[in-house]
Design an enzyme around this catalytic site. Structure first.
Site, PDB file in Angstrom:
ATOM      1  N   TYR B 307       0.854  -1.197   0.000  1.00  0.00           N
ATOM      2  CA  TYR B 307       0.000   0.000   0.000  1.00  0.00           C
ATOM      3  C   TYR B 307       0.885   1.240   0.000  1.00  0.00           C
ATOM      4  O   TYR B 307       1.471   1.602   1.021  1.00  0.00           O
ATOM      5  CB  TYR B 307      -0.913  -0.022   1.222  1.00  0.00           C
ATOM      6  CG  TYR B 307      -2.017   1.008   1.176  1.00  0.00           C
ATOM      7  CD1 TYR B 307      -3.110   0.822   0.337  1.00  0.00           C
ATOM      8  CD2 TYR B 307      -1.967   2.147   1.961  1.00  0.00           C
ATOM      9  CE1 TYR B 307      -4.133   1.752   0.288  1.00  0.00           C
ATOM     10  CE2 TYR B 307      -2.993   3.091   1.918  1.00  0.00           C
ATOM     11  CZ  TYR B 307      -4.071   2.877   1.079  1.00  0.00           C
ATOM     12  OH  TYR B 307      -5.078   3.807   1.035  1.00  0.00           O
ATOM     13  N   TYR B 357      -6.181   5.039  -7.356  1.00  0.00           N
ATOM     14  CA  TYR B 357      -6.368   5.113  -5.902  1.00  0.00           C
ATOM     15  C   TYR B 357      -7.571   4.283  -5.470  1.00  0.00           C
ATOM     16  O   TYR B 357      -8.600   4.811  -5.063  1.00  0.00           O
ATOM     17  CB  TYR B 357      -6.533   6.570  -5.483  1.00  0.00           C
ATOM     18  CG  TYR B 357      -6.535   6.807  -3.973  1.00  0.00           C
ATOM     19  CD1 TYR B 357      -5.751   6.058  -3.113  1.00  0.00           C
ATOM     20  CD2 TYR B 357      -7.324   7.802  -3.426  1.00  0.00           C
ATOM     21  CE1 TYR B 357      -5.743   6.285  -1.751  1.00  0.00           C
ATOM     22  CE2 TYR B 357      -7.334   8.045  -2.053  1.00  0.00           C
ATOM     23  CZ  TYR B 357      -6.541   7.281  -1.219  1.00  0.00           C
ATOM     24  OH  TYR B 357      -6.544   7.513   0.120  1.00  0.00           O
TER      25      TYR B 357
END
Ligand SMILES: [Zn+2]
Lengths: 138, 406
Positions: B307, B357
């Site tokens: 991440y 995103y």
């Protein structure tokens, strides 16, 4: 001169901290069981989970372990950019995020000793004293 | 915001390993939609989270080769608002017997939860849907108004002007520079590498190559962090179809087996753990749980998706899990270690720095493509085990995936 600042978190516990600042004292919670200091304000000791915590005045001395300078205006003008923030490791253990006082980004050094000072500020709840850190007097 | 407190992730256990597999993948048109949102030509209608979700679902269903009647479970994750699972199921024409509204947002929870539901016999095939219209609703990150119920320790420091996720990464990066003597150009190599990976992904938002010069010339957001150290904000949706392992074999694509997961949280001294320890204890603990459950060693991981809320955060993952020693991550990246043909290909689809995103769902989507061996120009040669690692500022959630058998 009173500086405008974004709002403090207020309420039980938090008020004790800010009232201490108004008297020129940096007071943090300390676990009566294991002695661990806490910051920010907690409900229970993070070390031993006891809920018997009392505010104690700390030395206000520490060292700078990191810093950053805000260029983007996250507070829509309340605090003029750029401004510097420092992470201070207090002698008593906790990390305290604050601002450098009477020195700037180009003078900050890793591990530099600092001590607490208080400056007059104002937020939407009124006037208060904000703990910031200046270079420690040798 | 604590996503993970919203639901209970099953305790990692060997007997849950490989009980379910991802058999369908659907995504919206991240690149095209981003361009359209920026151009805002006349007649442009901003997308809704529900509309994006429907598109991703239809594509995942087609990809899986299944019928709507095969979908007997649904899990929805609308991070910034959307219909509940029952309403979404109805609008998609589904009649599931298992519904999960508590998907949270980031996918490290919903995937193990779905695997647990399948293992318990609550359903056989779950459509996991994630959708955000982040950009279209004008969400801003940082500042005084953070939509948290209680003052999180990270958003406690407003009177000192300390806000935003970016500030955390800036503090970590400054400390890292001081301890290891790294330079801004060193960190820039991460942004450049991940952007390069994105240019090999036709659906990545960012397609233009980035140079170190571009990086160093870009503005600071929170100094020493540059614009290109921070992730994108864009709209989109991802749908994964997760199916009981024994039913996952006779389908169009190679199944991607969910083999292990883990979870570790920061419980004390958060700023020290984040900035000084860089959450290494949490990476180590959660990673060990996931690897043990999967029965694989770290050295077996041939592809890593972390991440990447910021470049330095991605290095935290790579060092924290132990792929390289603490302080060695930037040299590893500069030497090509994180490239498609490197020792550990990282964020091969562009991550959230340059890809899209989708809060970790995009990373899992990339793992699905890699383990199917359908990643085109960015395919990692012969990859059979991938690791996904999701970490926020106070928790780490890895998942291990393996290329399944048909
Ligand atoms: Zn205690």
């Amino acid at each position: 001169m009173v500086q405008k600042r974004p709002d403090r978190t207020l309420g039980p516990g938090h008020d004790t901290f800010w009232n201490g600042c108004d008297r020129g004292e940096l007071r943090l919670q300390r676990c009566t069981g294991c002695g661990t200091y806490a910051w920010p304000v907690v409900q229970k000791c993070e070390q031993c989970a006891a809920d018997d915590l009392e505010f104690q005045t700390v030395s206000g001395r520490g060292k700078v372990v990191s810093w950053c300078s805000f260029v983007q205006d996250y507070y829509r003008g309340i605090l003029p950019v750029p401004y510097d923030t420092i992470m201070v490791e207090l002698e008593e253990g906790p990390m305290f995020l604050s601002n450098p006082h009477e020195f700037g980004e180009n003078e900050i050094a890793f591990g530099m000793p600092v001590e607490v000072a208080f400056i007059a500020c104002e937020d939407s709840a009124g006037r208060f004293q904000l703990p910031v850190f200046r270079k420690a007097k040798v | 915001m604590s996503y993970m407190s919203l639901f209970d992730v099953p305790t990692p256990a060997r007997e849950l390993a490989g009980k379910a597999a991802i058999v369908g993948l659907g995504e919206t048109d991240f690149h095209r939609d981003y361009q359209a949102a920026r151009a805002k030509t006349e007649g442009y209608e901003p997308p809704t989270a529900e509309g994006l979700a429907a598109t991703a679902f239809e594509r995942a269903l087609a990809d899986s080769g299944l019928e709507k009647s095969d979908i007997d479970g649904i899990s929805v994750s609308f991070l910034y608002g959307g219909p509940d699972a029952a309403s979404m199921a109805a609008s998609l024409g589904l009649t599931p017997r298992y519904l999960n509204d508590r998907g949270g947002g980031i996918c490290a929870g919903p995937i193990p939860v779905a695997c647990g539901a399948i293992a318990e016999g609550k359903c056989d095939t779950v459509a996991l849907i994630f959708s955000v219209a982040t950009r279209s609703i004008g969400r801003k990150f940082g500042g005084q108004k953070f939509d948290s119920d209680a003052p999180s320790s990270y958003y406690y420091h407003h009177p000192w002007g300390w806000s935003s996720q970016a500030a955390h990464w800036a503090m970590i990066w400054q400390h890292y520079q001081q301890v290891y003597g790294a330079s801004e150009a060193d960190l820039g190599s991460v942004a450049v590498q991940i952007r390069h990976n994105a240019t090999l992904n036709p659906n990545a938002v960012m397609q233009k190559p980035l140079t170190i010069e571009d990086y160093l010339a870009s503005r600071y957001v929170v100094k020493p962090l540059h614009l290109f150290d921070l992730c994108l904000v864009n709209d989109g949706a991802v749908c994964l179809i997760v199916r009981r392992a024994d039913l996952a074999r006779d389908l169009p694509h190679t199944p991607v087996s969910v083999e292990g997961w883990g979870r570790a949280s920061v419980t004390r001294d958060k700023m020290r753990t984040l900035v000084v320890d860089r959450m290494r204890p949490q990476y180590q603990e959660a990673g060990r749980q996931a690897l043990d459950m999967a029965g694989v060693a770290l050295a077996d991981v041939r592809h890593f998706e972390g991440y990447d809320a910021s470049t330095i955060h991605l290095i935290d993952h790579v060092e924290g899990h132990g792929f390289v020693d603490p302080g060695a991550g930037l040299e590893f990246c500069k030497g090509g270690g994180m490239a498609i043909d490197g020792a550990l290909p990282v964020n091969t689809g562009g991550g959230i720095l340059s890809g899209t995103y989708m809060h970790g769902w995009n990373h899992v989507a990339e793992i699905v493509r890699q383990l199917r061996h359908e990643a085109g120009a960015r395919q990692v040669d012969g990859v059979d085990v991938s690791m996904f690692s999701l970490a926020q500022t106070d928790q780490v959630h890895p998942i291990i995936f393996r290329r399944g058998e048909r």
